[in-house]
Write a protein that holds these residues in place. Structure first.
Motif, PDB file in Angstrom:
ATOM      1  N   SER A 147       0.846  -1.187   0.000  1.00 31.96           N
ATOM      2  CA  SER A 147       0.000   0.000   0.000  1.00 31.96           C
ATOM      3  C   SER A 147       0.879   1.233   0.000  1.00 31.96           C
ATOM      4  O   SER A 147       1.917   1.266   0.659  1.00 31.96           O
ATOM      5  CB  SER A 147      -0.893   0.011   1.247  1.00 31.96           C
ATOM      6  N   PRO A 148       0.485   2.299  -0.733  1.00 33.36           N
ATOM      7  CA  PRO A 148       1.290   3.516  -0.700  1.00 33.36           C
ATOM      8  C   PRO A 148       1.345   4.086   0.711  1.00 33.36           C
ATOM      9  O   PRO A 148       0.350   4.077   1.421  1.00 33.36           O
ATOM     10  CB  PRO A 148       0.552   4.453  -1.659  1.00 33.36           C
ATOM     11  N   MET A 149       2.530   4.566   1.117  1.00 30.38           N
ATOM     12  CA  MET A 149       2.673   5.119   2.453  1.00 30.38           C
ATOM     13  C   MET A 149       1.939   6.454   2.534  1.00 30.38           C
ATOM     14  O   MET A 149       1.991   7.256   1.597  1.00 30.38           O
ATOM     15  CB  MET A 149       4.148   5.328   2.793  1.00 30.38           C
ATOM     16  N   PRO A 150       1.237   6.704   3.650  1.00 28.44           N
ATOM     17  CA  PRO A 150       0.540   7.985   3.795  1.00 28.44           C
ATOM     18  C   PRO A 150       1.508   9.155   3.708  1.00 28.44           C
ATOM     19  O   PRO A 150       2.674   9.064   4.093  1.00 28.44           O
ATOM     20  CB  PRO A 150      -0.085   7.879   5.193  1.00 28.44           C
ATOM     21  N   VAL A 151       1.027  10.281   3.240  1.00 27.31           N
ATOM     22  CA  VAL A 151       1.851  11.478   3.119  1.00 27.31           C
ATOM     23  C   VAL A 151       2.309  11.919   4.504  1.00 27.31           C
ATOM     24  O   VAL A 151       1.537  11.921   5.464  1.00 27.31           O
ATOM     25  CB  VAL A 151       1.050  12.611   2.436  1.00 27.31           C
ATOM     26  N   GLY A 152       3.572  12.277   4.627  1.00 28.20           N
ATOM     27  CA  GLY A 152       4.101  12.774   5.894  1.00 28.20           C
ATOM     28  C   GLY A 152       4.673  11.710   6.798  1.00 28.20           C
ATOM     29  O   GLY A 152       5.161  12.027   7.890  1.00 28.20           O
ATOM     30  N   VAL A 153       4.639  10.444   6.374  1.00 25.64           N
ATOM     31  CA  VAL A 153       5.202   9.365   7.189  1.00 25.64           C
ATOM     32  C   VAL A 153       6.572   8.994   6.636  1.00 25.64           C
ATOM     33  O   VAL A 153       6.699   8.668   5.454  1.00 25.64           O
ATOM     34  CB  VAL A 153       4.285   8.123   7.192  1.00 25.64           C
ATOM     35  N   ASP A 154       7.595   9.056   7.461  1.00 21.78           N
ATOM     36  CA  ASP A 154       8.929   8.620   7.047  1.00 21.78           C
ATOM     37  C   ASP A 154       9.590   7.903   8.225  1.00 21.78           C
ATOM     38  O   ASP A 154       8.949   7.647   9.251  1.00 21.78           O
ATOM     39  CB  ASP A 154       9.768   9.810   6.558  1.00 21.78           C
ATOM     40  N   GLY A 155      10.858   7.575   8.062  1.00 21.92           N
ATOM     41  CA  GLY A 155      11.539   6.809   9.088  1.00 21.92           C
ATOM     42  C   GLY A 155      11.655   7.528  10.417  1.00 21.92           C
ATOM     43  O   GLY A 155      11.766   6.895  11.466  1.00 21.92           O
ATOM     44  N   GLY A 226      23.488 -12.994  10.596  1.00 16.85           N
ATOM     45  CA  GLY A 226      22.979 -13.599   9.368  1.00 16.85           C
ATOM     46  C   GLY A 226      22.378 -12.580   8.420  1.00 16.85           C
ATOM     47  O   GLY A 226      22.154 -11.418   8.773  1.00 16.85           O
ATOM     48  N   PRO A 227      22.100 -13.008   7.191  1.00 19.80           N
ATOM     49  CA  PRO A 227      21.544 -12.100   6.190  1.00 19.80           C
ATOM     50  C   PRO A 227      20.100 -11.723   6.502  1.00 19.80           C
ATOM     51  O   PRO A 227      19.371 -12.466   7.166  1.00 19.80           O
ATOM     52  CB  PRO A 227      21.626 -12.922   4.897  1.00 19.80           C
ATOM     53  N   LYS A 228      19.691 -10.569   6.011  1.00 16.09           N
ATOM     54  CA  LYS A 228      18.312 -10.129   6.177  1.00 16.09           C
ATOM     55  C   LYS A 228      17.423 -10.791   5.130  1.00 16.09           C
ATOM     56  O   LYS A 228      17.854 -11.017   3.996  1.00 16.09           O
ATOM     57  CB  LYS A 228      18.204  -8.614   6.038  1.00 16.09           C
ATOM     58  N   ARG A 229      16.196 -11.093   5.526  1.00 16.81           N
ATOM     59  CA  ARG A 229      15.216 -11.616   4.578  1.00 16.81           C
ATOM     60  C   ARG A 229      13.851 -11.017   4.893  1.00 16.81           C
ATOM     61  O   ARG A 229      13.562 -10.654   6.040  1.00 16.81           O
ATOM     62  CB  ARG A 229      15.146 -13.137   4.648  1.00 16.81           C
ATOM     63  N   GLN A 230      13.039 -10.909   3.871  1.00 11.09           N
ATOM     64  CA  GLN A 230      11.710 -10.334   4.066  1.00 11.09           C
ATOM     65  C   GLN A 230      10.804 -11.347   4.770  1.00 11.09           C
ATOM     66  O   GLN A 230      10.752 -12.518   4.416  1.00 11.09           O
ATOM     67  CB  GLN A 230      11.082  -9.955   2.732  1.00 11.09           C
ATOM     68  N   ILE A 231      10.083 -10.861   5.785  1.00 10.34           N
ATOM     69  CA  ILE A 231       9.099 -11.724   6.450  1.00 10.34           C
ATOM     70  C   ILE A 231       7.675 -11.207   6.276  1.00 10.34           C
ATOM     71  O   ILE A 231       6.730 -11.975   6.353  1.00 10.34           O
ATOM     72  CB  ILE A 231       9.406 -11.899   7.950  1.00 10.34           C
ATOM     73  N   TYR A 232       7.525  -9.898   6.073  1.00 15.88           N
ATOM     74  CA  TYR A 232       6.190  -9.325   5.882  1.00 15.88           C
ATOM     75  C   TYR A 232       6.261  -8.205   4.848  1.00 15.88           C
ATOM     76  O   TYR A 232       7.313  -7.603   4.629  1.00 15.88           O
ATOM     77  CB  TYR A 232       5.628  -8.739   7.179  1.00 15.88           C
ATOM     78  N   THR A 233       5.110  -7.925   4.255  1.00 15.53           N
ATOM     79  CA  THR A 233       4.936  -6.751   3.417  1.00 15.53           C
ATOM     80  C   THR A 233       4.157  -5.706   4.209  1.00 15.53           C
ATOM     81  O   THR A 233       3.139  -6.019   4.823  1.00 15.53           O
ATOM     82  CB  THR A 233       4.159  -7.103   2.136  1.00 15.53           C
ATOM     83  N   ILE A 234       4.643  -4.484   4.221  1.00 14.43           N
ATOM     84  CA  ILE A 234       3.974  -3.409   4.955  1.00 14.43           C
ATOM     85  C   ILE A 234       2.672  -3.046   4.247  1.00 14.43           C
ATOM     86  O   ILE A 234       2.654  -2.823   3.030  1.00 14.43           O
ATOM     87  CB  ILE A 234       4.888  -2.181   5.066  1.00 14.43           C
ATOM     88  N   THR A 235       1.589  -3.012   4.995  1.00 15.11           N
ATOM     89  CA  THR A 235       0.282  -2.652   4.424  1.00 15.11           C
ATOM     90  C   THR A 235      -0.135  -1.233   4.769  1.00 15.11           C
ATOM     91  O   THR A 235      -0.967  -0.640   4.085  1.00 15.11           O
ATOM     92  CB  THR A 235      -0.803  -3.619   4.913  1.00 15.11           C
TER      93      THR A 235
END
Length: 330
Positions: A147-155, A226-235
């Motif tokens: 899903s597109p990240m809402p405007v104004g949300v960053d790290g 260890g290496p990083k791997r994807q476990i979830y997709t951000i919704t």
């Protein structure tokens, strides 16, 4: 006279044996899960706290003690990485029914998973081959669209990140919580840093690193080096309040709330919204202590750098140098 002494001694021994054997060995060991609370050095509230359990944490119930409090027995348990202590039976569920334990886990917390390093040592049946701290399953080969990240949300501003199985939430004070799809805390993390696109979390108890990567829409997982791997997709993701916007306190000024914590310990908190907001608490008759309100991604949080109080709805968690207490109000 000698016969009377012998009979009296036999009566005392029989009475002591019946107390010790209130929980027959045939019923234990067995696995269970805690609702959260304190682990003590002995089977009473007068014994020192030696550890804390969070809600859903797996334990192995080694044996009963015969010491009953409010209808439930104190049990000797193993938890975490082989730690031994005593936990009150009103604060956990068991794999199999036992009359002085609150309930069975199929009616309480759900599936029972054995704690780390606890399967072979006691000869108990292997309920599961994976410890509760095992990494989440690999994602579906065709991941859900981001899903597109809402405007104004960053790290730097993000306070909660959602995925299909739950979320990661900023609990304040540099701490994050991983919540399952029912809103219960699964794991806790310390925030290690942020940049424009990501938040970096670490769980020292499992040597697990998490990256909440808002730019790629992925939640990445790594064990140790260890290496990083994807476990979830951000919704979805939401931002905390802007620094120049004062937070509204959860309770009106001067409102006194009475909580009951683990093992029936009373907690009294007076919430105030003067200035930036603060709370004054006393637990189990201790001297009053003032905590200042700080920014929190979920609920309201107060701290003085030593003690911290996180309140949300009718629940509160008080954290101190000796452990944490989970409390609820009536």
């Amino acid at each position: 006279m000698k016969k009377r002494f012998t009979l009296a001694a036999g009566f005392i021994l029989a009475f002591q044996a019946s107390t010790v054997l209130a929980s027959p060995d045939v019923d234990f060991p067995q696995y269970g899960q805690s609702y959260g609370g304190k682990v003590r050095a002995g089977p009473s509230m007068n014994d020192a706290q030696i550890g804390s359990l969070y809600e859903g944490m797996a334990i192995q119930i080694l044996n009963g003690t015969g010491v009953i409090m409010n209808g439930y027995e104190w049990f000797r348990i193993q938890y975490g990485n082989g730690n031994i202590g005593y936990h009150w039976g009103g604060l956990f569920c068991s794999e199999r029914y036992y009359p002085t334990i609150y309930t069975t886990c199929d009616r309480g917390l759900g599936d029972v998973s054995p704690p780390i390093d606890q399967q072979p040592r006691f000869g108990a049946p292997q309920v599961s081959t994976a410890p509760p701290s095992a990494p989440p399953p690999l994602p579906d080969p065709t991941p859900e669209p981001t899903s597109p990240m809402p405007v104004g949300v960053d790290g730097y501003s993000v306070s909660q990140v959602f995925h299909s199985a739950g979320s990661f939430s900023d609990a304040g004070g540099g701490n994050w919580e991983e919540l399952n799809d029912q809103g219960r805390v699964s794991f806790r993390f310390v925030e290690r840093g942020r940049n424009d696109t990501s938040v970096f979390l670490y769980d020292a108890s499992r040597s697990v690193s998490i990256q909440l990567d808002l730019q790629s829409g992925q939640i990445l997982y790594a064990e140790g080096d260890g290496p990083k791997r994807q476990i979830y997709t951000i919704t979805n993701a939401i931002a905390d309040v802007e620094p120049n916007q004062p937070q509204q306190p959860q309770e009106p000024s001067g409102n006194m709330v009475q909580y009951t914590c683990d093992e029936g310990i009373p907690l009294s908190v007076s919430y105030h919204n003067e200035g930036e907001g603060y709370a004054v608490f006393t637990i189990d008759g201790s001297p009053e202590r003032r905590l200042e309100q700080v920014r929190s991604g979920s609920g309201t949080r107060y701290t003085d750098g030593i003690y911290s109080l996180h309140s949300k709805g009718n629940s509160a968690i008080l954290e101190s140098p000796t452990g944490s207490d989970r409390c609820s109000s009536f």
